[in-house]
Design a protein around this motif. Sequence first.
Motif, short mmCIF file in Angstrom:
data_model
loop_
_atom_site.label_atom_id
_atom_site.label_comp_id
_atom_site.label_asym_id
_atom_site.label_seq_id
_atom_site.Cartn_x
_atom_site.Cartn_y
_atom_site.Cartn_z
N THR A 83 -9.24 -10.60 2.44
CA THR A 83 -10.57 -10.96 2.67
C THR A 83 -10.78 -12.35 1.65
O THR A 83 -11.58 -13.13 2.19
CB THR A 83 -11.57 -9.92 2.31
OG1 THR A 83 -11.11 -8.73 3.04
CG2 THR A 83 -13.01 -10.23 2.26
N PRO A 104 -15.14 -9.89 14.34
CA PRO A 104 -14.11 -9.65 13.58
C PRO A 104 -13.25 -8.40 13.87
O PRO A 104 -12.15 -8.52 13.52
CB PRO A 104 -14.85 -9.65 12.29
CG PRO A 104 -16.00 -10.44 12.25
CD PRO A 104 -16.37 -10.37 13.97
N ILE A 105 -13.69 -7.44 14.11
CA ILE A 105 -13.25 -6.05 14.26
C ILE A 105 -12.21 -6.26 15.41
O ILE A 105 -10.91 -5.61 15.53
CB ILE A 105 -13.94 -4.88 14.49
CG1 ILE A 105 -13.25 -3.68 14.02
CG2 ILE A 105 -14.36 -5.16 16.05
CD1 ILE A 105 -13.62 -3.13 12.61
N LYS A 125 -15.79 -3.75 6.39
CA LYS A 125 -17.12 -4.34 6.53
C LYS A 125 -17.05 -5.60 5.59
O LYS A 125 -17.32 -6.74 6.10
CB LYS A 125 -18.14 -3.65 5.83
CG LYS A 125 -18.61 -2.49 7.02
CD LYS A 125 -19.56 -3.05 7.92
CE LYS A 125 -20.96 -3.65 7.79
NZ LYS A 125 -21.49 -4.11 8.92
N SER A 154 -14.91 -8.30 7.87
CA SER A 154 -15.66 -8.33 8.83
C SER A 154 -16.64 -9.55 8.27
O SER A 154 -16.54 -10.54 9.10
CB SER A 154 -16.35 -7.31 9.60
OG SER A 154 -15.26 -6.36 10.12
N PHE A 198 -16.63 -13.14 9.72
CA PHE A 198 -18.15 -13.72 10.35
C PHE A 198 -18.69 -15.16 9.88
O PHE A 198 -19.19 -15.69 10.81
CB PHE A 198 -19.07 -12.73 10.32
CG PHE A 198 -20.12 -12.82 11.11
CD1 PHE A 198 -20.06 -12.60 12.79
CD2 PHE A 198 -21.22 -13.21 10.47
CE1 PHE A 198 -21.28 -12.95 13.51
CE2 PHE A 198 -22.73 -13.36 11.57
CZ PHE A 198 -22.60 -13.10 12.79
N PHE A 200 -19.69 -1.41 12.98
CA PHE A 200 -18.74 -2.51 12.89
C PHE A 200 -18.74 -3.61 14.02
O PHE A 200 -17.91 -4.58 14.04
CB PHE A 200 -17.14 -1.85 13.08
CG PHE A 200 -16.87 -0.90 11.83
CD1 PHE A 200 -16.94 -1.53 10.50
CD2 PHE A 200 -16.85 0.38 12.23
CE1 PHE A 200 -16.57 -0.68 9.44
CE2 PHE A 200 -16.74 1.27 10.99
CZ PHE A 200 -16.55 0.58 9.78
N TYR A 201 -19.53 -3.36 14.97
CA TYR A 201 -19.46 -4.44 16.36
C TYR A 201 -20.82 -5.01 16.36
O TYR A 201 -20.86 -6.20 16.45
CB TYR A 201 -19.15 -3.29 17.38
CG TYR A 201 -18.19 -4.31 18.44
CD1 TYR A 201 -16.86 -3.84 18.55
CD2 TYR A 201 -18.85 -5.40 18.86
CE1 TYR A 201 -15.94 -4.99 19.16
CE2 TYR A 201 -17.93 -6.23 20.04
CZ TYR A 201 -16.42 -5.72 20.23
OH TYR A 201 -15.72 -6.72 20.91
N TYR A 230 -22.13 -7.82 14.71
CA TYR A 230 -21.63 -9.24 14.44
C TYR A 230 -21.85 -9.84 16.06
O TYR A 230 -22.18 -11.04 16.23
CB TYR A 230 -20.02 -9.13 14.31
CG TYR A 230 -20.16 -8.31 13.02
CD1 TYR A 230 -20.14 -9.11 11.80
CD2 TYR A 230 -19.69 -7.10 12.79
CE1 TYR A 230 -20.00 -8.81 10.54
CE2 TYR A 230 -19.68 -6.51 11.28
CZ TYR A 230 -19.77 -7.30 10.46
OH TYR A 230 -19.57 -6.55 9.27
#
Lengths: 372, 46
Positions: free
Chosen positions: A112, A174-175, A200, A203, A207, A248-249, A252
């Motif tokens: 990250t 991202p996921i 997270k 992601s 993002f 998670f989806y 984004y």
Amino acid sequence: MNLAERKQLFRDTLAFNNKGCVPSLCNAWSYKIYDAGYTLQEALFDYDVMEKVVRQFHERYHFDTYFDLGTRNPMQISKALGSFRHRIDEKADAIVIEDYSLMQPEEYPEFTADQQAFNWSKALQRLNPDLTYGQLQATIGAMLGFFGFNGKIQQIMVQEYNTPVLYNAVLQVPIESLMMGVRGMRDLSLDMRRRRADVKAASDKMFEGLIAQAQAVAAGPSEDRYVFDAESVILASTIMSRKQFEEFYAPYLKPLMDTVISSGKMYYIFCENSLQNFYEFFQDFDKGSVLINLELDDIRDTRKKLPNIALGGGMPSALLGTASVEECVDFAKKLIDDMGDGFVFSSDKMLSYRNDARPETLKAVMDLVRKD
Amino acid sequence: MNFDMNEKLDFSYPEGFQKAAASLEFLPEEQRVPMLATFLTLLMQL
């Protein structure tokens, strides 16, 4: 039809205003290679052969646009890199991809903090720890060759065949990249339970670049050479519960779509597997901006749940591969009639295997929707 | 700079990364770092 007319047909279809004129979208992948009489090995390692494959397929079937133009499997780059996670199995007519992980679970913070540093010092080394300067040069050369073929084949479709490329920008949530790129399916499914904060944070960081890309799409022109201004492939949802999708989806995908659509641009979604558990997510989008290409879902049932979204798919590969020409044509006619406006004719799955269709059935159903 | 094409890459960062970028001598100098960076993003699809 010229490029602008073809693009307008899709625009009208997204707005459910295509007045019975049905656009077609080709979802054929490795099948194209078999259809043209080549093996996977012959086509994937020779761009001249792949160009013949794509040309021949279009000249036979005349789809209005193509998801794949022979660029799905950059095997020449993998080979130069000495990475063997992709393997051709000619007996099974398959390109086998192993589920893999290039990142250990405790390395999320490092990934990250600086993805480029991580990819160089960890991911690349894990792909081939013995990589030499010579191999790196060959790999970069193979990448440039791949980019060159991609540009050339797009130009051929646009200039010679008046057939627009399916999409311009790729906006992967991202996921999806975490799953396909660094952690693999199995490990990511565990991470979403055991390392929620890490997933997270990664992601969120990824993002930042994605939303900037979406903003650039929104601010830029909508070129006639592309049908859609942006696309997302939904695959990671297959390993998610509804709650995980919401965490998670959706946070984004929604802003990416909103950003692109708000400027009047068109968005393409390819939903691998099934949308069944997540269709509520798409219920609030206005007509006119989004096409969802379905795979396993019943397209008529999905139409009832999502009357605001244009849908693509519906023509069963199982029929194209095994049924008579008459049965296929009858099915296609009924499908087109039932779906009405707001429908893009396409197969119900990716045509990947030799028996996923037959030339005579595919040609017969395409003659129903062919424009020129 | 001379590079032994049979030598293994140095995976340290940023030193090894910069050295590898410099070895891409078939590219114009200003394209070497961006091209290697592009390749690293493509890694996710390989």
